[in-house]
Design an enzyme around this catalytic site. Sequence first.
Site, PDB file in Angstrom:
ATOM      1  N   SER A  32      -2.733  -8.123   2.887  1.00 43.47           N
ATOM      2  CA  SER A  32      -3.047  -7.915   4.305  1.00 43.47           C
ATOM      3  C   SER A  32      -3.474  -9.218   4.994  1.00 43.47           C
ATOM      4  CB  SER A  32      -4.150  -6.869   4.460  1.00 43.47           C
ATOM      5  OG  SER A  32      -3.678  -5.620   4.018  1.00 43.47           O
TER       6      SER A  32
ATOM      7  N   LYS B 276     -18.298  -6.123   8.025  1.00 43.94           N
ATOM      8  CA  LYS B 276     -17.034  -6.829   7.817  1.00 43.94           C
ATOM      9  C   LYS B 276     -16.150  -6.647   9.043  1.00 43.94           C
ATOM     10  CE  LYS B 276     -13.489  -7.026   4.255  1.00 43.94           C
ATOM     11  NZ  LYS B 276     -12.926  -6.249   3.154  1.00 43.94           N
TER      12      LYS B 276
ATOM     13  N   HIS C 232       0.841  -1.209   0.000  1.00 47.40           N
ATOM     14  CA  HIS C 232       0.000   0.000   0.000  1.00 47.40           C
ATOM     15  C   HIS C 232       0.877   1.260   0.000  1.00 47.40           C
ATOM     16  CE1 HIS C 232      -2.875  -2.795   2.337  1.00 47.40           C
ATOM     17  NE2 HIS C 232      -3.408  -2.641   1.146  1.00 47.40           N
TER      18      HIS C 232
ATOM     19  N   ARG D  51      -1.900  -6.087  -8.386  1.00 51.67           N
ATOM     20  CA  ARG D  51      -0.822  -7.062  -8.218  1.00 51.67           C
ATOM     21  C   ARG D  51      -0.876  -8.129  -9.295  1.00 51.67           C
ATOM     22  NH1 ARG D  51      -2.721  -7.849  -2.164  1.00 51.67           N
ATOM     23  NH2 ARG D  51      -4.594  -7.392  -3.353  1.00 51.67           N
TER      24      ARG D  51
HETATM   25  P1  ADP Z   1      -9.659  -3.936  -0.119  1.00 56.03           P
HETATM   26  O1  ADP Z   1     -10.266  -4.477   1.120  1.00 56.03           O
HETATM   27  O2  ADP Z   1     -10.407  -2.848  -0.802  1.00 56.03           O
HETATM   28  O3  ADP Z   1      -9.107  -4.963  -1.073  1.00 56.03           O
HETATM   29  P2  ADP Z   1      -6.939  -3.528   0.630  1.00 56.03           P
HETATM   30  O4  ADP Z   1      -6.498  -2.780   1.831  1.00 56.03           O
HETATM   31  O5  ADP Z   1      -6.677  -4.974   0.601  1.00 56.03           O
HETATM   32  O6  ADP Z   1      -8.424  -3.156   0.453  1.00 56.03           O
HETATM   33  O7  ADP Z   1      -6.288  -2.885  -0.651  1.00 56.03           O
HETATM   34  C1  ADP Z   1      -6.444  -1.539  -1.014  1.00 56.03           C
HETATM   35  C2  ADP Z   1      -5.797  -1.327  -2.360  1.00 56.03           C
HETATM   36  O8  ADP Z   1      -4.409  -1.615  -2.262  1.00 56.03           O
HETATM   37  C3  ADP Z   1      -6.332  -2.228  -3.463  1.00 56.03           C
HETATM   38  O9  ADP Z   1      -6.332  -1.502  -4.665  1.00 56.03           O
HETATM   39  C4  ADP Z   1      -5.322  -3.336  -3.531  1.00 56.03           C
HETATM   40  O10 ADP Z   1      -5.276  -3.922  -4.801  1.00 56.03           O
HETATM   41  C5  ADP Z   1      -4.053  -2.565  -3.247  1.00 56.03           C
HETATM   42  N1  ADP Z   1      -3.001  -3.416  -2.717  1.00 56.03           N
HETATM   43  C6  ADP Z   1      -3.074  -4.288  -1.697  1.00 56.03           C
HETATM   44  N2  ADP Z   1      -1.892  -4.907  -1.499  1.00 56.03           N
HETATM   45  C7  ADP Z   1      -1.034  -4.402  -2.439  1.00 56.03           C
HETATM   46  C8  ADP Z   1       0.343  -4.663  -2.798  1.00 56.03           C
HETATM   47  N3  ADP Z   1       1.068  -5.573  -2.159  1.00 56.03           N
HETATM   48  N4  ADP Z   1       0.854  -3.967  -3.830  1.00 56.03           N
HETATM   49  C9  ADP Z   1       0.105  -3.061  -4.492  1.00 56.03           C
HETATM   50  N5  ADP Z   1      -1.193  -2.781  -4.229  1.00 56.03           N
HETATM   51  C10 ADP Z   1      -1.757  -3.451  -3.219  1.00 56.03           C
END
Ligand code: ADP
Length: 160
Positions: free
Chosen positions: A129, A42, A18, A91
Amino acid sequence: MKKIAVFPGSFDPFTIGHEGIVRRALSLFDEIIIAVGANALKKSYYPLEVRKAMISKVFKDEPRITVDHYEGLTVDYCRDKGAGYLLRGLRTSADFEFERAIAQVNKALVSEIESVFLLTVPEHTSINSTIVRDIIRSGGDASIFVPAAINLKDYKGEEI
Ligand code: ADP
């Protein structure tokens, strides 16, 4: 007009994946709002306020980044904030398919908001995450997957 982007997500917790997307996007936008989605249905591991505190610490020296939370539709939140862009990270092709559907629906709902995608750097492709959370819950050291400013020992998660 200022280019304002919203980076929405659960961020449970915020990872270096992120962080990488947000830092790179600083060259594209004047302001970025990292918006933690507060979804009552959630369950999260880290409470909302903890997730916001972690992210704020990472960007405490970056005045163009703010941290907030929202409920309801992401596009409504963007409109409220005067943000014309929705930032997301990609990703894998699975991310792409998921994001494509959301972005196309968002476009149909509010045509003036553009979704902007940044491809992750190869080293961050496998970081998500859920895996980081699993390591933390199992008592492992997940510090290499979260930004250096976040000391995981300072934050407590809740069992879901
Ligand atoms: P959500 O619950 O909306 O998926 P996340 O917190 O998992 O929220 O992700 C928020 C954003 O960050 C999404 O666009 C996701 O694709 C991106 N993201 C998550 N992990 C990574 C990573 N390792 N590299 C790049 N982008 C990421």
